[in-house]
Design a protein around this motif. Structure first.
Motif, short mmCIF file in Angstrom:
data_model
loop_
_atom_site.label_atom_id
_atom_site.label_comp_id
_atom_site.label_asym_id
_atom_site.label_seq_id
_atom_site.Cartn_x
_atom_site.Cartn_y
_atom_site.Cartn_z
N UNK A 56 -3.35 -25.76 -10.50
CA UNK A 56 -2.23 -25.03 -11.09
C UNK A 56 -1.34 -24.39 -10.04
N UNK A 57 -1.94 -23.88 -8.98
CA UNK A 57 -1.11 -23.29 -7.92
C UNK A 57 -0.27 -24.35 -7.22
N UNK A 58 -0.80 -25.56 -7.11
CA UNK A 58 0.00 -26.65 -6.55
C UNK A 58 1.14 -27.03 -7.48
N UNK A 59 0.89 -26.97 -8.80
CA UNK A 59 1.97 -27.29 -9.74
C UNK A 59 3.08 -26.25 -9.66
N UNK A 60 2.74 -24.99 -9.44
CA UNK A 60 3.77 -23.95 -9.28
C UNK A 60 4.60 -24.23 -8.04
N UNK A 61 3.95 -24.65 -6.96
CA UNK A 61 4.69 -24.97 -5.74
C UNK A 61 5.58 -26.20 -5.93
N UNK A 62 5.11 -27.18 -6.70
CA UNK A 62 5.94 -28.36 -7.00
C UNK A 62 7.17 -27.96 -7.81
N UNK A 65 -4.59 -17.79 -6.77
CA UNK A 65 -4.30 -19.07 -6.13
C UNK A 65 -2.81 -19.27 -5.91
N UNK A 66 -1.99 -18.85 -6.88
CA UNK A 66 -0.54 -18.98 -6.73
C UNK A 66 -0.03 -18.09 -5.60
N UNK A 67 -0.53 -16.87 -5.53
CA UNK A 67 -0.11 -15.97 -4.45
C UNK A 67 -0.50 -16.52 -3.08
N UNK A 68 -1.71 -17.05 -2.97
CA UNK A 68 -2.15 -17.61 -1.69
C UNK A 68 -1.36 -18.87 -1.34
N UNK A 69 -1.13 -19.72 -2.33
CA UNK A 69 -0.40 -20.96 -2.08
C UNK A 69 1.04 -20.69 -1.66
N UNK A 80 1.11 -19.39 1.87
CA UNK A 80 0.86 -20.41 2.89
C UNK A 80 2.02 -21.39 3.00
N UNK A 81 2.46 -21.94 1.86
CA UNK A 81 3.47 -22.99 1.89
C UNK A 81 4.88 -22.47 2.15
N UNK A 82 5.24 -21.36 1.51
CA UNK A 82 6.62 -20.88 1.59
C UNK A 82 6.77 -19.66 2.49
#
Length: 147
Positions: free
Chosen positions: A30-36, A100-104, A107-109
Motif C-alpha cells: 500500500x505504501x508503494x501504491x501511494x508513492x505511485x 509504511x507510507x511515512x517511511x516510504x 525515503x523516496x521523496x
C-alpha cells in the motif's frame, strides 16, 4: 503419498495464524501504491502544463505498478478480513499502513529534508496521538462505562 502418523491424509496448506503476516504485506504494498499515485500526480501536473509526458515510459510504468499494487493490497486485505475479526485488522492495518507510507515518502521523496523542526515534531506527535487513540479505543472497547 506421505502418510502422517495417526492419520491417513497429508496436512493441507497452513494459513498464517498472525494478523501481522497479511497486514504487513498489505501495508508495504500500500505504501508503494501511494508513492505511485504521487508520481502519477506529478506526471499529470506536467501533462497539463504542456509537457509531452505521455511519450515517457515512467508514467506508464507507474500506472501499471499502481494497478498491480492495488490488486495485491486488496487481495491480502480481504484474506486478513476473512480470517481475522475486523476490529483486529482495521487498527493494525491503519497504524502499519500509515507508518509504511511515512517511511516510504521519507525515503523516496526525501520530504523530511525540507521540513522545519516544528513541522517534524507536529507530524510525529500527530501520528503518535492517532496511534495511541486507536490503541485506547480498541483496548477498552469491551469495558462498560456506567455510573
Amino acid at each position: 503419498m506421505l502418510l502422517l502418523i495417526g492419520g491417513s491424509t497429508p496436512a493441507g496448506p497452513r494459513t498464517p495464524s498472525n494478523v501481522l503476516v497479511y497486514v504487513l504485506v498489505c501495508s508495504a504494498i500500500g505504501s508503494l501504491s501511494v508513492s505511485c499515485v504521487k508520481g502519477l500526480g506529478i506526471a499529470l501536473k506536467e501533462l497539463f502544463s504542456g509537457k509531452p509526458v505521455l511519450k515517457e515510459p515512467l508514467g506508464w510504468v507507474l500506472l501499471v505498478c499502481l494497478v498491480i499494487c492495488i490488486s495485491i493490497q486488496i487481495n491480502y486485505l480481504n484474506k486478513a478480513l476473512d480470517i481475522f475479526n475486523t476490529s483486529v485488522v482495521t487498527p493494525v492495518y491503519y497504524v502499519l499502513f500509515t507508518t509504511a507510507v511515512m517511511m516510504c515518502s521519507a525515503i523516496l521523496f526525501k520530504e523530511w529534508q525540507h521540513m522545519v523542526l516544528d513541522n517534524i515534531i507536529g507530524t510525529i506527535s500527530g501520528f503518535l496521538t492517532i496511534v495511541s487513540g486507536i490503541f485506547l479505543l480498541h483496548a477498552f472497547r469491551d469495558m462498560p462505562f456506567s455510573n
